[in-house]
Design a protein around this motif. Structure first.
Motif, PDB file in Angstrom:
ATOM      1  N   SER A  35      -0.225  67.787  49.888  1.00 20.32           N
ATOM      2  CA  SER A  35      -0.354  68.439  49.157  1.00 20.32           C
ATOM      3  C   SER A  35      -1.806  68.749  47.977  1.00 20.32           C
ATOM      4  O   SER A  35      -2.486  69.735  48.363  1.00 20.32           O
ATOM      5  CB  SER A  35       0.632  69.167  47.925  1.00 20.32           C
ATOM      6  OG  SER A  35       1.844  69.141  48.884  1.00 20.32           O
ATOM      7  N   GLU A  38      -4.643  68.939  50.638  1.00 19.96           N
ATOM      8  CA  GLU A  38      -5.209  70.927  50.962  1.00 19.96           C
ATOM      9  C   GLU A  38      -5.796  71.111  50.229  1.00 19.96           C
ATOM     10  O   GLU A  38      -6.395  72.358  50.241  1.00 19.96           O
ATOM     11  CB  GLU A  38      -3.206  70.648  51.404  1.00 19.96           C
ATOM     12  CG  GLU A  38      -2.984  70.030  52.740  1.00 19.96           C
ATOM     13  CD  GLU A  38      -1.128  70.938  53.053  1.00 19.96           C
ATOM     14  OE1 GLU A  38      -1.072  71.766  51.865  1.00 19.96           O
ATOM     15  OE2 GLU A  38      -1.108  70.147  53.936  1.00 19.96           O
ATOM     16  N   ALA A  39      -5.128  70.599  48.671  1.00 16.40           N
ATOM     17  CA  ALA A  39      -5.467  71.785  47.719  1.00 16.40           C
ATOM     18  C   ALA A  39      -6.881  71.230  47.143  1.00 16.40           C
ATOM     19  O   ALA A  39      -7.931  72.710  47.241  1.00 16.40           O
ATOM     20  CB  ALA A  39      -4.615  71.578  46.464  1.00 16.40           C
ATOM     21  N   ASP A  41      -9.303  70.455  49.923  1.00 19.54           N
ATOM     22  CA  ASP A  41      -9.803  70.554  50.970  1.00 19.54           C
ATOM     23  C   ASP A  41     -10.195  72.235  50.943  1.00 19.54           C
ATOM     24  O   ASP A  41     -10.718  73.224  51.368  1.00 19.54           O
ATOM     25  CB  ASP A  41      -9.325  70.725  52.575  1.00 19.54           C
ATOM     26  CG  ASP A  41      -8.880  69.049  52.881  1.00 19.54           C
ATOM     27  OD1 ASP A  41      -9.836  68.668  52.280  1.00 19.54           O
ATOM     28  OD2 ASP A  41      -8.245  69.147  53.453  1.00 19.54           O
ATOM     29  N   LEU A  42      -8.872  73.297  50.096  1.00 21.02           N
ATOM     30  CA  LEU A  42      -9.009  74.628  50.232  1.00 21.02           C
ATOM     31  C   LEU A  42     -10.146  74.744  48.709  1.00 21.02           C
ATOM     32  O   LEU A  42     -11.393  75.345  48.566  1.00 21.02           O
ATOM     33  CB  LEU A  42      -7.940  74.583  49.180  1.00 21.02           C
ATOM     34  CG  LEU A  42      -7.851  76.601  49.694  1.00 21.02           C
ATOM     35  CD1 LEU A  42      -8.333  78.193  50.218  1.00 21.02           C
ATOM     36  CD2 LEU A  42      -6.384  76.769  48.766  1.00 21.02           C
ATOM     37  N   SER A  45     -13.793  74.242  50.202  1.00 23.86           N
ATOM     38  CA  SER A  45     -14.101  74.768  51.681  1.00 23.86           C
ATOM     39  C   SER A  45     -14.941  76.249  51.574  1.00 23.86           C
ATOM     40  O   SER A  45     -15.295  76.935  50.370  1.00 23.86           O
ATOM     41  CB  SER A  45     -12.322  75.256  52.328  1.00 23.86           C
ATOM     42  OG  SER A  45     -12.165  76.755  51.251  1.00 23.86           O
ATOM     43  N   ALA A  73     -12.548  71.966  56.645  1.00 21.62           N
ATOM     44  CA  ALA A  73     -12.691  72.763  55.240  1.00 21.62           C
ATOM     45  C   ALA A  73     -14.201  72.138  54.927  1.00 21.62           C
ATOM     46  O   ALA A  73     -14.639  73.273  53.701  1.00 21.62           O
ATOM     47  CB  ALA A  73     -12.729  72.210  53.760  1.00 21.62           C
TER      48      ALA A  73
END
Length: 76
Positions: A35, A38-39, A41-42, A45, A73
């Protein structure tokens, strides 16, 4: 001169055990790390060219961690 020493090993072991107990049985460290990635990468991005150059400059200086090439990303 007297030397004062205090061993915190037992206290640290108890503190760590309490932290793990407070996290509970449902805590999944792999899912937490996934997680976080993912955060991250966001967050990075969709950077434009100037922003990517700034990021690269900060990563080269050791301020930000380097990114792996080819990540989704990292594409504009």
């Amino acid at each position: 001169m007297d030397v004062f020493e205090f061993d915190l090993t037992a206290h640290e072991a108890r503190r760590r055990a309490e932290v793990v107990a407070a996290l509970g049985d449902g805590w999944d460290p792999v899912a937490v790390l996934r997680s976080e990635q993912e955060a991250y990468d966001l967050l990075y991005s969709g950077l434009d060219e100037d922003q990517r150059r700034t990021y690269a400059m900060l990563a080269d200086a050791g301020v930000l961690p380097p990114r792996e090439d080819g990540r989704a990303a990292d594409r504009p």
